[in-house]
Design an enzyme around this catalytic site. Sequence first.
Site, PDB file in Angstrom:
ATOM      1  N   GLU A  47       0.839  -1.197   0.000  1.00 51.43           N
ATOM      2  CA  GLU A  47       0.000   0.000   0.000  1.00 51.43           C
ATOM      3  C   GLU A  47       0.881   1.255   0.000  1.00 51.43           C
ATOM      4  OE1 GLU A  47      -3.562   1.794   2.873  1.00 51.43           O
ATOM      5  OE2 GLU A  47      -2.148   0.292   3.632  1.00 51.43           O
ATOM      6  N   LYS A 119      -9.465   2.341  -2.420  1.00 51.27           N
ATOM      7  CA  LYS A 119      -9.728   1.759  -1.106  1.00 51.27           C
ATOM      8  C   LYS A 119     -11.081   2.216  -0.565  1.00 51.27           C
ATOM      9  CE  LYS A 119      -7.338   1.155   3.349  1.00 51.27           C
ATOM     10  NZ  LYS A 119      -6.118   1.558   4.108  1.00 51.27           N
ATOM     11  N   CYS A 152      -5.451  -3.179   2.609  1.00 50.07           N
ATOM     12  CA  CYS A 152      -5.240  -3.042   4.053  1.00 50.07           C
ATOM     13  C   CYS A 152      -6.526  -3.128   4.868  1.00 50.07           C
ATOM     14  CB  CYS A 152      -4.476  -1.752   4.342  1.00 50.07           C
ATOM     15  SG  CYS A 152      -3.658  -1.747   5.972  1.00 50.07           S
TER      16      CYS A 152
END
Length: 578
Positions: A47, A119, A152
């Site tokens: 990330e 995300k 994540c």
Amino acid sequence: MSTNSPFKVASIQFNPKINRRNTNISSLIKLIQEAAENGAKLIVTPEMATTGYHYLDRSTISPYVDTIPGFTTAKLSQIAKEYQTYIVIGMAEYDMTSGLYYNSAALVGPEGYIGKYRKIHQWVIENYWSCWGDLGCSVFETELGNISMIICQDSTYFESARLAAVNGADILCFPTNSSGSSISLLQHWAEINGLYVISANRSNTEEDFHMVGLSAVWSPKGEKLAESPYSDIEDESKDNPQILYAEVDPSLYVNSAKERILERRIETYKELMLFLGPWDYTKNTTSRHIHAASIQYEPIIGDKDANLKKVKELIYDQVKDDINLIVLPELTLVGPLETSKQNDIAPYSETDDGPSVFEMKKLAEEIKTYLVFGFVEKSGVKFYNTAVLISPDGEVIGKHRKIHLNNWDESWATPGYQISVTPVDGFGRVGMMIGYDATFPEVAGVLAVKRADLICIPSSWSGEYGTDISMNQKIFPKPYPNGAITTWDAVAKGSQSYTIVANFVGTKRHYKGRSGIYNLDQNYLNDQTVIASENQEEVLMNDFKTMKTDWWLDQERLILTRRTDYYKTLVTSFPPII
């Protein structure tokens, strides 16, 4: 065109320098080229790999964002073309049309830029500069298979990986900057969804936030294929990059977990779309002390009297006086009956006020505890695999009819259609599921939306789903006990509800035992997960307090950060038939 041959994948554990985008890209190119030269056909980076992670506002990160496609993807596309490989890069994205920034991942291949992911579920720091993702969870068809990406914090929510699976993914790429929490569920989501998961993490410290390494590749069976070392904060080598390799076998893209996705009962999951935010007046607001017991024994199939006697003996001999909840296995007093005819099940069936229910009411009243047990319920001309919750007053106060039937009860049982929670004054909110229901994370998701403090699972598990938890124990202050199973742990973690599982043992039917009482997360130092043996009759006990609020995640935070606008596929669509 797709390949059917096994191929090598690489996870690049790389530590970018904050505010040094060009330097980071140059370093990444060397590592990516090395992986490609060593034969990796899919390469995943962490990330925010081009920028570093900690930025406190838009102005501090604005010199380092890039468009997608743009400079970074063009550089990586050259490598992808030269080596005929695919690359996933985690990066800060600038959207030229809107001027907004996103925490994104881009996929490039031999033909150039393919697609991106923004995300959806963000952590605290990104919220200062990044907008929440608005593209959903796309799946990109490549010659290696169908590739999807999440990032994540997304892994905290079962919906993220499930969306990838329902949309037809074979491989889930996972760029992350993790201190341990976001990688702790990857094995679960790989096994439950039948996906290869390729995780790329960092291993250094940035702004007092330490990332633990442990980049990994998980198989669709939940097997750990490769893992980089744990990075301790004192480790002098923690800044060094590493390349982790593993093999992906496309023949495993078709698997039992993928087949289970086709059994989803989407009409029962609609409440996943509800956003019950801070003004949810049904939720419990008081922590309760629970001392729970799970009863594990070998059933005598079809013999209600013998099984009732055994249950009572175990309770009288081993259950402590302060136990306030007991959970018994699936079809408690008859055992899992295998028959192909409804007429054969009729002698074992009964209504809500039948003899088995009556005996269990008496038992609950006698020992002054809540009790969950299962029976063959007859309602009109239909039969159900049912579990009920009985109060210490001897009253049935909750019911669950098994929704997802498997190979031994689908011939006679009618599937249930409702996922419900029973509020109990002074005790908490109790949800139930039965056996095979646990392999469908949507059920636990609905129970979380309905604010279940406890989930009870009567089961008859013989190893047909789930696998031993094999995450690296170094990320947990209190290690998992031997025998913990991914499926049931995923129920507890995915819903943030304490989960009590009662299973059978016995060599005749090969029941695997391992009844369990699953904690919400191993980072709660004062609580623990406890697991029964694989082959012994026993009473498993554990005590805990509900409604944890002393850690970064609890059910309240989980509910308030769900992104229901992107979950619609889970309640409206089926995946392509494999």
